[in-house]
Design an enzyme around this catalytic site. Sequence first.
Site, PDB file in Angstrom:
ATOM      1  N   THR A  92      98.113  61.183 -30.349  1.00  0.00           N
ATOM      2  CA  THR A  92      97.757  62.596 -30.294  1.00  0.00           C
ATOM      3  C   THR A  92      97.345  63.090 -31.678  1.00  0.00           C
ATOM      4  O   THR A  92      98.068  62.896 -32.653  1.00  0.00           O
ATOM      5  CB  THR A  92      98.942  63.430 -29.774  1.00  0.00           C
ATOM      6  N   CYS A  97     104.420  53.226 -55.179  1.00  0.00           N
ATOM      7  CA  CYS A  97     104.684  52.536 -53.912  1.00  0.00           C
ATOM      8  C   CYS A  97     105.486  51.260 -54.130  1.00  0.00           C
ATOM      9  O   CYS A  97     105.988  50.670 -53.187  1.00  0.00           O
ATOM     10  CB  CYS A  97     103.372  52.198 -53.218  1.00  0.00           C
TER      11      CYS A  97
END
Length: 387
Positions: free
Chosen positions: A239, A326
């Site tokens: 979605t 990261c």
Amino acid sequence: MEKRFVYADNAATTKPDPRVLEAMKPYLTECWGNPSSIYSFGQDAKEALNKARAKIASLMGCDAGEIYFTSCGTESDNWAIRGAAYANIRKGKHLITTKVEHHAVLHTMEALKKEGFEVTYLDVDEYGMVSPESVRNAIRDDTTLVAVMYANNEIGTVMPIAEIAKITKEKKVLFFTDAVQAIGHEKINLHELGADMLSCSGHKINAPKGTGFLYIRKGVGIRNLIEGGGQEKGKRSGTENVAYAVALAKALELACEQMPDLERVAAMRDRLIHEILAKIPDTRLNGHPTQRLPGNVNISFDFIEGESMILLLDSCGICASTGSACSNNSLEPSHVLLAIGLPHEKAHGSLRLSLSHETTDEDVDYILEKLPPIIQRLRDMSPLYNA
């Protein structure tokens, strides 16, 4: 000078712009329908999604149908690389990248190697620059993809992307560039650039974390990474996150408007580099001296550990990093610094300061006041200093 808060880690993430938050708010509170629904409430959300896509395409110099919304740069990188590798497996299983890519690229390549693909990792020079000719020489008949980042997230070096794109087009090989650090800092027109795919992450340009896009040039066919309800023209199911797509479009619009201010940011960058190298001995600038991102400063300090430097800077209210946010949980030295030729002990002592439009000359003054005594304190504690 009193203690102040200085955020100098914009390469890791950026502060969400209030104007971006304001733009996305209605799609969290009022127009929160599912854009796949055919009734008007859902179609209102779909219209906002389409407008966001069209805005991004206009700013990036491409067609709206070439922009696919994702959750982040890492997803976009994975999709581009895996999608291209799988889609072209009949032609060959040879992929090309560089030794200084983000881990989202390198780890994806490593995973594909375990599946039988062959990967060539190109060397870079002392500035972290890859040679277009090395790309040309590495391409074989069974090469299906070249992946070279637009600008390095650690040392700021901007790669010769347009030249590489010309080579890959001539050789009829797909070309993907991770532009997560470059977007908002480099003028990019996708149809002029010539790359087949390009990734973006919203939280690097003052949008919230959790939004990004992958540009896929019209006519380029890659496999899907996520299957499901067939959203994003059947290419990326799930979605649609309308509010975050609106946020990304607004953030990109603001980044483009603010580009003239990058000259001021670059001037602060150059002052930081010049004064740190002048005031503190046994230091080295990492990355290209001129072909680098406007806000990137990466310097190695002999005889110290980067983690200790970051903690002491934090005690002064200064946010910085030793490299990629990261991978800061790793005790291994930066793969980027090793690739440009630094030995392990020098690679461990690196500092990355990444500036933004919100950085001021007073912030730079504060960093220059606090950093030298921190370096001296750590060196005084080091058994290697003056050994």
